[in-house]
Design a protein around this motif. Structure first.
Motif, PDB file in Angstrom:
ATOM      1  N   MET A 194       0.926  -1.338   0.001  1.00  0.00           N
ATOM      2  CA  MET A 194       0.013   0.237   0.051  1.00  0.00           C
ATOM      3  C   MET A 194       0.881   1.078  -0.047  1.00  0.00           C
ATOM      4  O   MET A 194       0.485   2.275  -0.597  1.00  0.00           O
ATOM      5  N   ARG A 195       1.891   1.145   0.647  1.00  0.00           N
ATOM      6  CA  ARG A 195       2.951   2.462   0.870  1.00  0.00           C
ATOM      7  C   ARG A 195       3.741   2.701  -0.553  1.00  0.00           C
ATOM      8  O   ARG A 195       3.615   3.636  -0.882  1.00  0.00           O
ATOM      9  N   MET A 196       4.080   1.691  -1.121  1.00  0.00           N
ATOM     10  CA  MET A 196       4.881   1.797  -2.242  1.00  0.00           C
ATOM     11  C   MET A 196       3.830   1.752  -3.755  1.00  0.00           C
ATOM     12  O   MET A 196       4.428   1.787  -4.740  1.00  0.00           O
ATOM     13  N   LEU A 197       2.540   1.561  -3.553  1.00  0.00           N
ATOM     14  CA  LEU A 197       1.670   1.506  -4.492  1.00  0.00           C
ATOM     15  C   LEU A 197       1.922   0.555  -5.479  1.00  0.00           C
ATOM     16  O   LEU A 197       2.253  -0.555  -5.376  1.00  0.00           O
ATOM     17  N   ASP A 198       2.410   0.960  -6.734  1.00  0.00           N
ATOM     18  CA  ASP A 198       2.525  -0.129  -7.841  1.00  0.00           C
ATOM     19  C   ASP A 198       3.980  -0.333  -8.193  1.00  0.00           C
ATOM     20  O   ASP A 198       4.340  -1.172  -9.063  1.00  0.00           O
ATOM     21  N   ARG A 199       4.795  -0.005  -7.043  1.00  0.00           N
ATOM     22  CA  ARG A 199       6.485  -0.457  -7.024  1.00  0.00           C
ATOM     23  C   ARG A 199       6.692  -1.818  -6.583  1.00  0.00           C
ATOM     24  O   ARG A 199       7.878  -2.284  -6.619  1.00  0.00           O
ATOM     25  N   LEU A 200       6.063  -2.398  -5.954  1.00  0.00           N
ATOM     26  CA  LEU A 200       6.103  -3.519  -5.158  1.00  0.00           C
ATOM     27  C   LEU A 200       5.053  -4.709  -5.382  1.00  0.00           C
ATOM     28  O   LEU A 200       3.807  -4.178  -5.458  1.00  0.00           O
ATOM     29  N   SER A 201       5.495  -5.771  -6.001  1.00  0.00           N
ATOM     30  CA  SER A 201       4.803  -7.030  -6.102  1.00  0.00           C
ATOM     31  C   SER A 201       5.418  -7.959  -5.294  1.00  0.00           C
ATOM     32  O   SER A 201       6.646  -8.287  -5.029  1.00  0.00           O
ATOM     33  N   TRP A 202       4.791  -9.007  -4.811  1.00  0.00           N
ATOM     34  CA  TRP A 202       5.106  -9.996  -3.968  1.00  0.00           C
ATOM     35  C   TRP A 202       4.534 -11.271  -3.896  1.00  0.00           C
ATOM     36  O   TRP A 202       3.495 -11.240  -4.357  1.00  0.00           O
ATOM     37  N   ARG A 203       5.144 -12.514  -3.518  1.00  0.00           N
ATOM     38  CA  ARG A 203       4.654 -13.863  -3.311  1.00  0.00           C
ATOM     39  C   ARG A 203       5.423 -14.687  -2.392  1.00  0.00           C
ATOM     40  O   ARG A 203       6.489 -14.744  -2.181  1.00  0.00           O
TER      41      ARG A 203
ATOM     42  N   THR B 172      10.150  -6.742  -7.345  1.00  0.00           N
ATOM     43  CA  THR B 172       9.288  -7.988  -6.718  1.00  0.00           C
ATOM     44  C   THR B 172      10.131  -8.547  -5.495  1.00  0.00           C
ATOM     45  O   THR B 172      11.332  -9.031  -5.556  1.00  0.00           O
ATOM     46  N   VAL B 173       9.525  -9.175  -4.487  1.00  0.00           N
ATOM     47  CA  VAL B 173      10.072  -9.954  -3.385  1.00  0.00           C
ATOM     48  C   VAL B 173       9.221 -11.445  -3.385  1.00  0.00           C
ATOM     49  O   VAL B 173       8.110 -11.302  -3.329  1.00  0.00           O
TER      50      VAL B 173
END
Length: 586
Positions: A447-456, A493-494
């Protein structure tokens, strides 16, 4: 009791035990050697005494053969044979003829030694030589004449002359060669007793072993012919009465050896002082006693040194262990070459090293726990107030229809509840709990980084039940976002993976990012900092990689730690492996 306890030490036990063994061994060996050598010395002495008797007997036989030869020559001489033949035929012998015969006999007598005089008698016992009218029957005992008759021409040694105590008498028949060895008279010889001196034989035989022997020659009546006895008459009487192997004279004990001369019937008596025979045994006994004493003293010294060498390292170890009661755990120096003592010292030193490491681990754990409790105390303030406030935000947002923000508030509330634990709660959780906490943290960061972070998060279901210390994964996720995703341009991505390790019985947890990664030099610097227990983080005030590394070493064995792989421009992967079942370190 205390006094006995002070004496009942390992050193005294070794000392006394070795001394008892030494005494038994030396005593047994000494007695055995004494018995064997004493028997050998006694046998040697007896052999030498018997050898003396044999030599004396041989010398006596030589002397007797000399007399026998001389008298045989005289009895068979032409003058004697002619004179006795004429007398046997009844011819009258004039005085001048007897003088001439005496001169011939004296000439032959001169070739013999020890001969005092020769006497010649006819068959009717009338004297022919010397020139005196004395009958043989008045000269000697009838039984002696009878012995000469029985000998039939052989010489007979009769014994001491009753008229002359220093003379020995021998007699033989004179037989006529031309008359078929017919009996023609008697030849009697007077021999000086000194002729039978046998002391040289005793001296030669006993010279090698220093036996102080006394030798005597006795006739058939037990009278001493010749001897070197001190008290001849007393000894002669005692020998006749004694039938034992030893004889006591004037408080001195003697070994008695008798040897019978078959030619004469005389006895050769050898007296050997028992003290002289036992002198070598006495020396042997003294030598054995001195050897045992010297050996005992040397063994005493060596046993003392040996017991000291064995017990001194043990005493040093005892002192070091007593010092441990006061909190002093120090290795002791190894100063002995004895394998067992050396191994004991090395084992103690290894134990000290292990205890010091364990103390250090407990100390570090207490420090970390104290800091964690302090931070939790600072963060708590009033957790119920904080949780109630977040719940109020959630219901307010839900009433307004802002579901996305409401879910974020719920995630934040769950995160705070997970982080702020009560003192009575266990600090161990499951891998599934850690994954849920990482998921809430990633939602908030998304939420804080908006579209800069995706994770799995990929977690094997069986691995989610593995026990793990709380808050061990979040610092790695935080580090992946802080130093990975935030440091790259654009979307990042993390990925969190939980799967069984290639090592049986272990679970592998990986946190990877596709950030800028690290160069080999920076990676090397990071690993060195983690090994020293320092943090290289320049952002944030989280637990950090150094604390994760420390906690892994605290809760697991020293081989468990962070595994970091990174390459410039290709991201970073941080992982660790933990056992599926574990006895927790306290």
């Amino acid at each position: 009791m205390n006094r006995w306890g002070n004496m009942n030490t390992l050193r005294n036990q070794i000392f006394i035990g070795f001394m008892l063994i030494m005494v038994m061994v030396l005593t047994s060996v000494g007695l055995y050697a004494y018995d064997k050598v004493a028997a050998m010395l006694r046998n040697n002495a007896e052999k030498h005494i018997q050898q003396t008797a044999v030599q004396a007997s041989g010398q006596l036989d030589v002397l007797l053969r000399g007399i026998d030869t001389l008298t045989a020559q005289i009895a068979t001489s032409a003058s004697v044979q002619t004179m006795l033949t004429r007398m046997l035929d009844g011819d009258e012998i004039t005085f001048p003829e007897r003088q001439l015969l005496q001169q011939d006999v004296r000439k032959q007598e001169a070739y013999g030694t020890g001969i005092r005089s020769l006497e010649l008698y006819t068959t009717d016992y009338q004297r022919v030589l010397p020139l005196t009218n004395v009958s043989l029957i008045n000269r000697v005992r009838p039984d002696w004449i009878f012995k000469a008759d029985l000998a039939r021409g052989d010489i007979v040694f009769l014994g001491m002359d009753p008229d002359f105590p220093d003379v020995v008498i021998a007699m033989r028949h004179v037989r006529l060669i031309d008359r078929s060895f017919a009996h023609a008279g008697y030849l009697m010889v007077q021999i000086d007793k000194s002729y039978f001196g046998l002391t040289d034989a005793a001296a030669n035989a006993s010279a090698d072993i220093n036996l102080r022997e006394s030798l005597g020659l006795l006739d058939e009546q037990g009278r001493i012919i010749v001897s070197d006895f001190q008290d001849e008459q007393n000894i002669a009487a005692r020998i006749g009465e004694n039938s034992d192997e030893t004889l006591t004279l004037n408080d001195d004990e003697y070994f008695v050896v008798e040897r019978l001369s078959e030619r004469t019937g005389w006895k050769i008596i050898i007296l050997t002082p028992v003290a002289s025979v036992m002198e070598g045994i006495t020396v042997l006994r003294t030598a054995i006693i001195v050897s045992v004493m010297v050996g005992g003293v040397l063994f005493l010294i060596l046993t003392f040194i040996l017991s000291t060498m064995i017990t001194r390292p043990i005493l040093n170890l005892i002192k070091a262990m007593r010092g441990a009661r006061f909190g002093t755990l120090k290795p002791i120096p190894i100063q002995t070459a004895t394998m067992e003592i050396n191994e004991l010292g090395n084992t103690y030193n290894q134990m000290v090293i292990s205890l010091n490491e364990l103390i250090e681990v407990v100390y570090q754990k207490e420090i970390i726990q104290s800091r964690t409790e302090l931070k939790a105390l600072q963060a708590q303030i009033n957790p119920h107030f904080l949780f109630n406030t977040l719940e109020a935000f959630y219901w307010a947002l839900d009433e307004k229809g802002d579901e996305e923000l409401a879910h974020i508030v719920v995630a934040m509330s769950g995160l705070f509840r997970y982080v702020i634990s009560r003192p009575d709660e266990d600090e161990w959780v499951t891998v599934g709990d850690e994954m849920d906490h990482a998921e809430r943290y990633l939602k908030i960061m998304e939420m804080r980084m908006l579209d800069r972070l995706s994770w799995r998060i990929d977690a094997d279901e069986a691995s989610r039940k593995v026990p793990i210390p709380k808050l061990l994964v979040q610092p790695l996720v935080e580090n992946a976002i802080l130093h990975g995703v935030e440091q790259r341009v654009g979307h990042g991505t993390v990925i969190v993976k939980v799967k069984p390790s290639e090592k049986p019985g272990y679970t592998r947890i990986e946190v990877s990012d596709d950030g800028p990664g690290m160069s080999d030099e920076k990676l090397k610097t990071l690993l060195e900092a983690l090994e020293r227990g320092q943090s290289e983080s320049e952002k944030g005030k989280g637990v950090g990689l150094a604390n994760v590394e420390k906690r892994l070493h605290l809760y697991y064995d020293s081989d468990t730690g962070l595994i970091i792989r990174s390459e410039a421009g290709k991201g970073t992967t941080m992982a660790f492996e933990i056992p599926d079942e574990l006895e927790r370190r306290t």
